[in-house]
Design an enzyme around this catalytic site. Structure first.
Site, PDB file in Angstrom:
ATOM      1  N   GLY A  46      17.501   8.189   6.809  1.00  0.00           N
ATOM      2  CA  GLY A  46      17.708   6.964   7.569  1.00  0.00           C
ATOM      3  C   GLY A  46      16.627   5.957   7.229  1.00  0.00           C
ATOM      4  O   GLY A  46      15.578   6.331   6.678  1.00  0.00           O
ATOM      5  N   GLN A  51      10.951  -0.991   8.910  1.00  0.00           N
ATOM      6  CA  GLN A  51      10.122  -0.232   7.962  1.00  0.00           C
ATOM      7  C   GLN A  51       9.914  -0.951   6.635  1.00  0.00           C
ATOM      8  O   GLN A  51       8.966  -0.674   5.921  1.00  0.00           O
ATOM      9  CB  GLN A  51      10.759   1.141   7.686  1.00  0.00           C
ATOM     10  CG  GLN A  51      10.754   2.066   8.891  1.00  0.00           C
ATOM     11  CD  GLN A  51      11.451   3.361   8.559  1.00  0.00           C
ATOM     12  OE1 GLN A  51      12.674   3.458   8.634  1.00  0.00           O
ATOM     13  NE2 GLN A  51      10.687   4.379   8.165  1.00  0.00           N
ATOM     14  N   CYS A  92       9.050  10.895   8.762  1.00  0.00           N
ATOM     15  CA  CYS A  92       9.323   9.465   8.706  1.00  0.00           C
ATOM     16  C   CYS A  92       8.758   8.898   7.410  1.00  0.00           C
ATOM     17  O   CYS A  92       7.644   9.242   7.021  1.00  0.00           O
ATOM     18  CB  CYS A  92       8.682   8.764   9.906  1.00  0.00           C
ATOM     19  SG  CYS A  92       8.976   6.995   9.966  1.00  0.00           S
ATOM     20  N   LEU A  93       9.531   8.057   6.756  1.00  0.00           N
ATOM     21  CA  LEU A  93       9.065   7.444   5.511  1.00  0.00           C
ATOM     22  C   LEU A  93       7.834   6.571   5.766  1.00  0.00           C
ATOM     23  O   LEU A  93       7.066   6.321   4.844  1.00  0.00           O
ATOM     24  CB  LEU A  93      10.183   6.598   4.884  1.00  0.00           C
ATOM     25  CG  LEU A  93      11.416   7.386   4.419  1.00  0.00           C
ATOM     26  CD1 LEU A  93      12.524   6.437   3.982  1.00  0.00           C
ATOM     27  CD2 LEU A  93      11.053   8.345   3.289  1.00  0.00           C
ATOM     28  N   HIS A 134      15.790   8.005  16.398  1.00  0.00           N
ATOM     29  CA  HIS A 134      14.570   7.731  15.627  1.00  0.00           C
ATOM     30  C   HIS A 134      14.610   6.309  15.057  1.00  0.00           C
ATOM     31  O   HIS A 134      13.617   5.575  15.112  1.00  0.00           O
ATOM     32  CB  HIS A 134      14.468   8.785  14.509  1.00  0.00           C
ATOM     33  CG  HIS A 134      13.363   8.615  13.525  1.00  0.00           C
ATOM     34  ND1 HIS A 134      12.333   9.532  13.377  1.00  0.00           N
ATOM     35  CD2 HIS A 134      13.129   7.655  12.599  1.00  0.00           C
ATOM     36  CE1 HIS A 134      11.515   9.119  12.405  1.00  0.00           C
ATOM     37  NE2 HIS A 134      11.969   7.990  11.915  1.00  0.00           N
ATOM     38  N   GLU A 135      15.774   5.905  14.547  1.00  0.00           N
ATOM     39  CA  GLU A 135      15.900   4.569  13.927  1.00  0.00           C
ATOM     40  C   GLU A 135      15.906   3.449  14.968  1.00  0.00           C
ATOM     41  O   GLU A 135      15.313   2.393  14.747  1.00  0.00           O
ATOM     42  CB  GLU A 135      17.173   4.495  13.069  1.00  0.00           C
ATOM     43  CG  GLU A 135      17.311   5.549  11.968  1.00  0.00           C
ATOM     44  CD  GLU A 135      16.107   5.654  11.047  1.00  0.00           C
ATOM     45  OE1 GLU A 135      15.292   4.720  11.001  1.00  0.00           O
ATOM     46  OE2 GLU A 135      15.977   6.697  10.377  1.00  0.00           O
ATOM     47  N   HIS A 138      12.487   2.602  15.874  1.00  0.00           N
ATOM     48  CA  HIS A 138      11.841   1.709  14.899  1.00  0.00           C
ATOM     49  C   HIS A 138      12.111   0.244  15.234  1.00  0.00           C
ATOM     50  O   HIS A 138      11.211  -0.588  15.175  1.00  0.00           O
ATOM     51  CB  HIS A 138      12.368   1.979  13.482  1.00  0.00           C
ATOM     52  CG  HIS A 138      11.665   3.086  12.760  1.00  0.00           C
ATOM     53  ND1 HIS A 138      10.300   3.104  12.541  1.00  0.00           N
ATOM     54  CD2 HIS A 138      12.135   4.203  12.146  1.00  0.00           C
ATOM     55  CE1 HIS A 138       9.975   4.191  11.849  1.00  0.00           C
ATOM     56  NE2 HIS A 138      11.073   4.883  11.600  1.00  0.00           N
TER      57      HIS A 138
HETATM   58  O1  GNR Z   1      14.022  11.034   6.230  1.00  0.00           O
HETATM   59  C1  GNR Z   1      13.885  11.180   7.448  1.00  0.00           C
HETATM   60  N1  GNR Z   1      14.042  12.410   7.989  1.00  0.00           N
HETATM   61  C2  GNR Z   1      14.091  12.650   9.357  1.00  0.00           C
HETATM   62  C3  GNR Z   1      14.012  13.974   9.790  1.00  0.00           C
HETATM   63  C4  GNR Z   1      14.083  14.272  11.133  1.00  0.00           C
HETATM   64  C5  GNR Z   1      14.246  13.260  12.057  1.00  0.00           C
HETATM   65  C6  GNR Z   1      14.316  11.939  11.644  1.00  0.00           C
HETATM   66  C7  GNR Z   1      14.244  11.631  10.306  1.00  0.00           C
HETATM   67  S1  GNR Z   1      14.377   9.971   9.790  1.00  0.00           S
HETATM   68  C8  GNR Z   1      13.487  10.020   8.274  1.00  0.00           C
HETATM   69  C9  GNR Z   1      13.590   8.703   7.530  1.00  0.00           C
HETATM   70  C10 GNR Z   1      12.917   7.624   8.361  1.00  0.00           C
HETATM   71  O2  GNR Z   1      11.730   7.461   8.422  1.00  0.00           O
HETATM   72  N2  GNR Z   1      13.692   6.859   9.078  1.00  0.00           N
HETATM   73  O3  GNR Z   1      13.155   5.924   9.878  1.00  0.00           O
HETATM   74 NI    NI Z   2      11.229   6.683  10.457  1.00  0.00          NI
END
Ligand code: GNR
Ligand code: NI
Length: 182
Positions: A46, A51, A92-93, A134-135, A138
């Site tokens: 995601g 980001q 998270c990236l 999670h997104e 952000h």
């Molecule tokens: O790549 C991602 N893996 C992930 C694993 C578990 C819960 C959420 C994520 S999202 C993350 C990519 C990212 O940073 N999205 O904002």
């Molecule tokens: Ni993230």
């Protein structure tokens, strides 16, 4: 296609609350295309516009194995969250190399615009539900590390700043895993 630069925690720009998209025009579609490209390049499941320093309410997701199931959310609104929780080890990236368990509501229902600007509803559970939450975090200037202890969060921030100074942190692809900051 352009790969966009991903901001890293504790960059304060990750705290900006994203603004609503008024019109799903070609400019927005170009941003979405670049976000998908960046997400696939960085091996993420995601990516939120925040980001990549674009403060608009846009999310791209692909949790499929074959990486052929694009989901795009524009101006997502949470309609309901279930009372039962699910724990996933999240990454998270924007927090490259660090993974921590986070508990979130198990199921989610959202209404959102899609790539074509149509209003749709999505019901999700499992990894997709976790990823959508999670997104959306952000877009509201929140990160998964805000769900863990401040002690762990501050340790992770310090380590990332140090790695960046050393020049050993570039992207998650070539960053070793720091399993837990404990
Ligand atoms: O790549 C991602 N893996 C992930 C694993 C578990 C819960 C959420 C994520 S999202 C993350 C990519 C990212 O940073 N999205 O904002
Ligand atoms: Ni993230």
């Amino acid at each position: 296609m352009n790969k966009l630069k991903v901001l890293h925690f504790p960059d304060s720009r990750l705290r900006i609350v994203a603004k609503k998209v008024e019109n799903v025009d070609q400019n927005i579609k170009d941003i979405i295309d670049q976000m998908f490209f960046t997400m696939y390049e960085e091996k993420g499941i995601g990516l939120a516009a925040t980001q990549v320093n674009i403060h608009k309410r846009i999310i791209v997701i692909d949790v499929s194995e074959k990486k052929d199931e694009r989901i795009c959310l524009i101006n997502p609104a949470i309609l309901s969250l279930s009372n039962d929780a699910d724990i996933y080890e999240e990454g998270c990236l924007s927090v490259p190399g660090f993974y921590e368990n986070v508990s979130r509501p198990k199921d989610i229902k959202v209404s959102t615009l899609n790539y074509n600007g149509e209003l749709i509803e999505i019901e999700a559970s499992g990894l997709l539900s976790t990823c959508i939450q999670h997104e959306i975090d952000h877009l509201n200037g929140k990160l998964f590390v805000d769900h863990i202890s401040s002690l762990k969060r501050n340790r992770i921030a310090k380590k990332i700043v140090k790695l960046k100074k050393e020049g050993t942190l570039t992207s998650r692809k070539n960053t070793p895993n720091y399993k837990s900051a404990t």
